[in-house]
Design a protein around this motif. Sequence first.
Motif: not given
Length: 339
Positions: A128-133, A171-174, A215-217
């Motif tokens: 991912x471009x923006x890993x986050x906790x 929404x989280x994926x974005x 795509x399922x996620x």
Amino acid sequence: MPMARSDRRRLLGSDLDKEITPQSVYEQRRSLIAAFTGFTLRQGVAAAVPLATAVGATPALASSKPVKLGPLPGKPSRYSLMEKPVPFEDAASYNNFYEFGLEKEDPFENAPSRLKTAPWKLSVEGMVAKPRVFDVDDLRKLAAMEERITRLRCVEGWSMVIPWVGYSFSELIRQVQPLGSAKFVEFTTLADSKQMPGLSSRVLRWPYQEGLRLDEAQHPLTLLTFGMYGSVLPAQNGAPIRLVVPWKYGFKSIKSIVKIRFTDTQPSTSWSLAAPHEYGFYSNVNPDVAHPRWSQASERVLGGENMGIFGPRRKTQLFNGYADLVGNMYAGMDLKKFY
């Protein structure tokens, strides 16, 4: 009303239990029962001590009932079924969550007093471009909550209609922006033996892991879930964060998630590692693909007065009734090969 614990216990070891229970769980239950029975005979004590005690769980509180936690409303969802949900007490006292025991009542009896759901962090990492906790409180504010009434179809051959509260996982994926090389998403449940007595069982490799294709996620039906019945998710149902993937068998809807990893390779999943010939990566609800030990053509509809083994049955629908929404993701696939 839910089947009494004593009635359920009588089913343990029965042909019915062997028929519908994952083989590794059935065999471990039998071993526990045999070991436990031998112990009680040697000690000369009553054989009515709960099986949960044999795996290190808290003794049963048979008379207690699940209670709703704080309110968590959601707007009505376009994806809701026009079906009546089961009573809250049934959904909150009869489910699988092996980290708290192997029987359906064990999560309710063990999780509320043991699982610490705050503070809670969710790590999103990998390709991912923006890993986050994320803190769970921040996640709850990430998008508008909606209430979705969906049918949970267990691979064991029963189903319940439950109103979940959350928002589409997309929404989280974005927020984290997957790289173009990411093809799959791996999910991991908390594994803390101090809170989860079921981790002493070797029925599965811990921590529990699940996976979806990207795509399922990203499909809007995949729900990042924080509540049910208009209230905060109970511990026994996978608090504080779980997934609900309604067109797949229930074990794909992973509970109490602490890590999400985007990857370019298909992740291993706990059940496919335990019994690869019985549980595939996809595990889409499919009445035409039988489990090696039982048919998936129909399901026992649970809820209210129908919590026993003689409750009404209905024909199982392809993709749990969502074929018009998700079927195109599997166009051309051999669903018997990729089960």
